[in-house]
Design an enzyme around this catalytic site. Structure first.
Site, PDB file in Angstrom:
ATOM      1  N   ARG A  63     -27.906 -19.398 -20.340  1.00  0.00           N
ATOM      2  CA  ARG A  63     -27.594 -18.092 -20.949  1.00  0.00           C
ATOM      3  C   ARG A  63     -26.536 -17.310 -20.167  1.00  0.00           C
ATOM      4  O   ARG A  63     -25.936 -16.365 -20.696  1.00  0.00           O
ATOM      5  CB  ARG A  63     -28.879 -17.263 -21.089  1.00  0.00           C
ATOM      6  N   HIS A  64     -26.305 -17.705 -18.912  1.00  0.00           N
ATOM      7  CA  HIS A  64     -25.308 -16.990 -18.098  1.00  0.00           C
ATOM      8  C   HIS A  64     -23.886 -17.469 -18.368  1.00  0.00           C
ATOM      9  O   HIS A  64     -22.926 -16.771 -18.038  1.00  0.00           O
ATOM     10  CB  HIS A  64     -25.635 -17.147 -16.612  1.00  0.00           C
ATOM     11  N   ASP A  81     -10.558  -7.527   7.652  1.00  0.00           N
ATOM     12  CA  ASP A  81      -9.675  -6.508   8.227  1.00  0.00           C
ATOM     13  C   ASP A  81     -10.260  -6.197   9.603  1.00  0.00           C
ATOM     14  O   ASP A  81     -11.129  -6.932  10.105  1.00  0.00           O
ATOM     15  CB  ASP A  81      -9.530  -5.286   7.310  1.00  0.00           C
ATOM     16  N   THR A 105     -17.270  -2.278   4.846  1.00  0.00           N
ATOM     17  CA  THR A 105     -18.384  -2.236   3.894  1.00  0.00           C
ATOM     18  C   THR A 105     -18.490  -3.477   3.012  1.00  0.00           C
ATOM     19  O   THR A 105     -19.551  -3.720   2.425  1.00  0.00           O
ATOM     20  CB  THR A 105     -18.207  -1.051   2.926  1.00  0.00           C
ATOM     21  N   HIS A 158     -26.504 -16.357 -11.376  1.00  0.00           N
ATOM     22  CA  HIS A 158     -26.224 -15.641 -12.628  1.00  0.00           C
ATOM     23  C   HIS A 158     -24.746 -15.356 -12.854  1.00  0.00           C
ATOM     24  O   HIS A 158     -24.292 -15.302 -13.999  1.00  0.00           O
ATOM     25  CB  HIS A 158     -26.977 -14.301 -12.654  1.00  0.00           C
ATOM     26  N   ILE A 200     -16.766  -3.489   0.356  1.00  0.00           N
ATOM     27  CA  ILE A 200     -16.403  -2.932  -0.957  1.00  0.00           C
ATOM     28  C   ILE A 200     -14.908  -3.058  -1.247  1.00  0.00           C
ATOM     29  O   ILE A 200     -14.498  -3.504  -2.327  1.00  0.00           O
ATOM     30  CB  ILE A 200     -16.864  -1.461  -1.067  1.00  0.00           C
ATOM     31  N   GLY A 201     -14.072  -2.655  -0.293  1.00  0.00           N
ATOM     32  CA  GLY A 201     -12.624  -2.734  -0.506  1.00  0.00           C
ATOM     33  C   GLY A 201     -12.170  -4.156  -0.760  1.00  0.00           C
ATOM     34  O   GLY A 201     -11.325  -4.408  -1.635  1.00  0.00           O
ATOM     35  N   CYS A 227     -15.007  -6.770   5.561  1.00  0.00           N
ATOM     36  CA  CYS A 227     -14.375  -5.507   5.967  1.00  0.00           C
ATOM     37  C   CYS A 227     -15.492  -4.587   6.439  1.00  0.00           C
ATOM     38  O   CYS A 227     -16.588  -5.055   6.747  1.00  0.00           O
ATOM     39  CB  CYS A 227     -13.522  -4.903   4.847  1.00  0.00           C
TER      40      CYS A 227
HETATM   41  C1  RB5 Z   1     -11.427   0.433   7.136  1.00  0.00           C
HETATM   42  O1  RB5 Z   1     -11.637   1.563   7.911  1.00  0.00           O
HETATM   43  C2  RB5 Z   1     -12.419   0.399   5.980  1.00  0.00           C
HETATM   44  O2  RB5 Z   1     -12.042   1.323   5.019  1.00  0.00           O
HETATM   45  C3  RB5 Z   1     -12.486  -0.993   5.409  1.00  0.00           C
HETATM   46  O3  RB5 Z   1     -12.890  -1.887   6.397  1.00  0.00           O
HETATM   47  C4  RB5 Z   1     -13.444  -1.214   4.257  1.00  0.00           C
HETATM   48  O4  RB5 Z   1     -14.717  -0.744   4.557  1.00  0.00           O
HETATM   49  C5  RB5 Z   1     -12.985  -0.778   2.935  1.00  0.00           C
HETATM   50  O5  RB5 Z   1     -13.652  -0.901   1.920  1.00  0.00           O
END
Ligand code: RB5
Length: 145
Positions: free
Chosen positions: A133-134, A8, A68, A99, A70-71, A66
């Site tokens: 085992r994995h 993104d 983080t 693993h 995470i998204g 992105c």
């Molecule tokens: C965008 O601002 C931000 O939320 C996205 O890049 C990301 O970090 C989401 O997990």
């Protein structure tokens, strides 16, 4: 190895650098699934095509960037057949492969330096799944799809 990659706006700059790194330094075939600029976009719209490319076999592995990581991981993991995780260090990338048999690595473009992300990608692509085992544990994860 054929790699699908997308980002993104939070990961656009590093995505551009990683496309070049994958093609020129690691000799991969790269499917750049966008975006083409750092204009604001919604990360699920870019996680989905990469996840589907990996799930269908069009790509061997996926890379998502992105802010983080995470998204992108949350979105990619919704696609059956995908094992995606946010990864912030090379040792975690190694374990993610050994693993978890991870097939989509999700990176932070805002909190992790490009050099570290390059090392993560290199490790992610060069480390084999240990099986053993994995095997059964990963099968149980996939049975949740
Ligand atoms: C965008 O601002 C931000 O939320 C996205 O890049 C990301 O970090 C989401 O997990």
């Amino acid at each position: 190895m054929r790699i699908a990659i997308a980002s993104d706006h939070g990961g656009f700059e590093q995505k551009q650098a990683l496309v070049a790194y994958l093609a020129e330094d690691l000799g991969c075939e790269v499917l750049d699934m966008g975006p083409d600029s750092d204009a604001s976009v919604d990360y699920p719209d870019y996680a989905a095509p990469v996840a589907r490319a990996v799930a269908s076999g069009e790509a061997d592995r996926g890379v998502l960037v992105c802010g983080t990581g995470i998204g992108m991981a949350l979105a990619a993991d919704k696609v059956a057949g995908v094992r995606a995780s946010s990864i912030t260090s090379a040792p975690f990338a190694e374990l993610f492969r050994q693993h978890n048999n991870g097939n989509v690595v999700c990176l932070s473009g805002r909190f992790v330096d490009l050099d570290v992300n390059k090392e993560i990608v290199k490790t992610f692509l060069s480390t084999e799944f240990e099986g053993g085992r994995h095997e059964g544990r990963v099968a149980k994860v996939m049975a949740l799809d």
